[in-house]
Scaffold this active site. Structure first.
Site, PDB file in Angstrom:
ATOM      1  N   HIS A 240      21.010 -49.888  32.777  1.00 29.92           N
ATOM      2  CA  HIS A 240      21.008 -50.833  31.425  1.00 29.92           C
ATOM      3  C   HIS A 240      20.683 -51.693  31.623  1.00 29.92           C
ATOM      4  CE1 HIS A 240      22.804 -52.271  27.697  1.00 29.92           C
ATOM      5  NE2 HIS A 240      23.308 -53.243  28.466  1.00 29.92           N
TER       6      HIS A 240
ATOM      7  N   ASP B  99      31.894 -47.111  19.047  1.00 24.94           N
ATOM      8  CA  ASP B  99      30.573 -48.524  19.199  1.00 24.94           C
ATOM      9  C   ASP B  99      29.863 -48.649  18.328  1.00 24.94           C
ATOM     10  OD1 ASP B  99      29.999 -50.172  21.177  1.00 24.94           O
ATOM     11  OD2 ASP B  99      27.681 -48.914  20.342  1.00 24.94           O
TER      12      ASP B  99
ATOM     13  N   ARG C 155      33.134 -56.409  15.942  1.00 23.38           N
ATOM     14  CA  ARG C 155      33.008 -57.695  17.301  1.00 23.38           C
ATOM     15  C   ARG C 155      32.171 -58.814  16.435  1.00 23.38           C
ATOM     16  NH1 ARG C 155      31.410 -54.348  21.834  1.00 23.38           N
ATOM     17  NH2 ARG C 155      31.573 -56.570  22.743  1.00 23.38           N
TER      18      ARG C 155
ATOM     19  N   SER D 191      32.050 -50.909  25.324  1.00 17.81           N
ATOM     20  CA  SER D 191      31.245 -50.388  24.965  1.00 17.81           C
ATOM     21  C   SER D 191      29.225 -50.314  25.676  1.00 17.81           C
ATOM     22  CB  SER D 191      30.529 -51.897  24.072  1.00 17.81           C
ATOM     23  OG  SER D 191      29.141 -51.580  22.876  1.00 17.81           O
TER      24      SER D 191
ATOM     25  N   LYS E 187      27.726 -45.615  26.120  1.00 19.81           N
ATOM     26  CA  LYS E 187      26.864 -45.864  25.141  1.00 19.81           C
ATOM     27  C   LYS E 187      25.536 -44.884  26.487  1.00 19.81           C
ATOM     28  CE  LYS E 187      26.304 -49.346  23.621  1.00 19.81           C
ATOM     29  NZ  LYS E 187      26.538 -50.261  23.173  1.00 19.81           N
TER      30      LYS E 187
HETATM   31  N1  URA Z   1      25.937 -54.791  24.718  1.00 18.59           N
HETATM   32  C1  URA Z   1      26.368 -53.836  23.922  1.00 18.59           C
HETATM   33  O1  URA Z   1      25.617 -52.634  24.219  1.00 18.59           O
HETATM   34  N2  URA Z   1      27.422 -54.022  23.847  1.00 18.59           N
HETATM   35  C2  URA Z   1      28.341 -55.346  23.754  1.00 18.59           C
HETATM   36  O2  URA Z   1      29.426 -55.269  23.981  1.00 18.59           O
HETATM   37  C3  URA Z   1      27.537 -56.554  23.986  1.00 18.59           C
HETATM   38  C4  URA Z   1      26.162 -56.162  24.619  1.00 18.59           C
END
Ligand code: URA
Length: 413
Positions: free
Chosen positions: A84, A163, A170, A185, A189
């Site tokens: 990621h 999320d 958010r 978050s 995922k």
């Molecule tokens: N990327 C995400 O998936 N979530 C966040 O909160 C910030 C960046």
């Protein structure tokens, strides 16, 4: 569990640490609709100011990842890995990395996002390949993993719904830049992919989400701590994002540069970063990874991915023609000298002006626009010679972008 939400919000506002079962009840209530947006945004703001400790962050991550379906890999499955990136300008690493790592025998169930903010995300880039479908069901994704060892897809409705809902909230309530909320978050995922290993590319600098190395370290440590709680091996690399990665910014232009990398070429900084990250999660050595880029294996795997997602690999060499912007012009250097800075943040803003990124989640991105042939720090340029090329839809966009780019390049005589 009968939870009095205003009291829970008040306890977080006053800096209390909340137990896992209360965090779970809050997230379950939010997903089912019992907890309304206004209470959840007050809670998110309380977290923004008071933070969460490692146990609370792990509980939040677990509740969010279990709010939907997770990947279920069959018994005896190969090593399951992913990476990621917190995102940066010109960051196209996922495109070469996923097929490269899949060539090593590991499985890569890569669930990515669209770009919100400056440039397009991995899905936007992939969609510049005609026919490429990123809307894959979990069942189809699992099937594809067992067939070719890699899938590159978007978040489905049933994948981390908590999320999806919380991130949108958010985004409009000033609560995105909170370390525990970002951690939960991202990790919810990624861990819903049921990984054995994860590598994180945490960027810092003008073109990144985290502006300082210290903040990037804090975020990396929080994500590693969650990985530990959940028995997933998490590695984090901290990388500066002061100049764009590679020499292209823009959706189709970045796919073209990714193909160069997959063919064993492309800019050195892109290749090095792909190898740095792949090395952390691959069952083979860096030398073997290099060979997989150089002997065409990674490129063949990318062609398989394109085919599996509904595209035609025969289109890949023609992407520049397929997405030719109406106006392609060079940006001339104002002076002769050495490039000492290329401000990634300004380049990102300029690409947004051109239409390569989006301001709202529902905006479409333009695959054709952006920049290529971008000079890098340390390179020499003669007055009047190009600093980069601008691919624009029209003259107005071109002029807006070139005004920003004029400030982005710093040249020292
Ligand atoms: N990327 C995400 O998936 N979530 C966040 O909160 C910030 C960046």
């Amino acid at each position: 569990m009968n939870l009095h939400i205003p009291t829970l919000i008040g306890r977080k506002r006053d800096g209390e640490h909340l137990p896992a079962n209360e965090i779970r009840a809050l997230i379950d209530g939010y997903v089912s609709g019992e907890v309304p947006d206004y209470q959840m945004s007050a809670f998110a703001m309380a977290v923004f100011f008071k933070g969460m400790n490692a146990e609370e962050t792990a509980a939040l991550t677990r509740s969010m990842l279990e709010s939907g379906d997770v990947f279920e890999h069959p018994p005896g499955h190969p090593l399951v890995v992913d990476k990621h990136s917190t995102g940066g300008i010109g960051d196209k690493v996922s495109l070469p990395l996923a097929p490269l790592v899949a060539c090593t025998g590991a499985w890569v169930p890569m669930v990515s996002g669209r770009g919100l903010g400056i440039t397009g995300g991995t899905l936007d880039k992939l969609e510049s390949i005609p026919g490429f479908n990123v809307s894959v069901s979990l069942e189809a994704a699992q099937r594809q993993l067992s067939e070719i060892g890699v899938v590159m897809m978007g978040q489905t409705e049933r994948f981390c719904p908590a999320d999806k809902k919380l991130y949108s909230l958010r985004d409009v309530s000033g609560t995105v830049p909170s370390i525990p909320l970002i951690t939960a978050s991202i990790m919810s995922k990624k861990l819903a992919e049921s990984l054995d290993k994860l590598v994180l590319d945490v960027k810092f600098g003008s073109g990144a989400f985290m502006k300082t190395e210290k903040d990037a370290r804090t975020l990396a440590d929080a994500m590693i701590a969650v990985g530990k709680e959940m028995n997933v091996e998490v590695h984090a690399l901290l990388n500066p994002m002061s100049e764009p990665l590679g020499r292209t910014v823009g959706n189709a232009l970045e796919v073209i540069e990714s193909l160069e990398c997959l063919d064993g070429g492309g800019p050195a900084d892109l290749r090095e970063l792909v190898l740095d990250l792949a090395e952390k999660i691959s069952p083979v050595s860096r030398k073997e990874l290099e060979a997989l880029l150089d002997d065409g294996s990674a490129r063949r795997k990318f062609d398989e991915i394109v085919q599996a997602h509904g595209g035609d690999p025969a289109d890949l060499p023609n992407l520049a023609k397929i997405h030719q912007a109406p106006m392609i012009r060079e940006l001339p250097a104002p002076d002769t000298g050495t490039i000492v800075a290329v401000d990634a943040g300004l380049i990102g803003q300029a690409s947004l002006q051109l239409g390569a990124g989006r301001s709202r989640a529902t905006d479409a991105v333009n695959p054709a626009v952006g920049f290529d042939q971008i000079l890098k720090c340390g390179e020499h340029v003669h007055q009047g010679k190009p600093l980069c090329r601008i691919h624009a839809d029209n003259l107005v966009d071109f002029e807006m972008a070139s005004a920003l780019l004029d400030q982005a390049f710093k040249i020292q005589p």
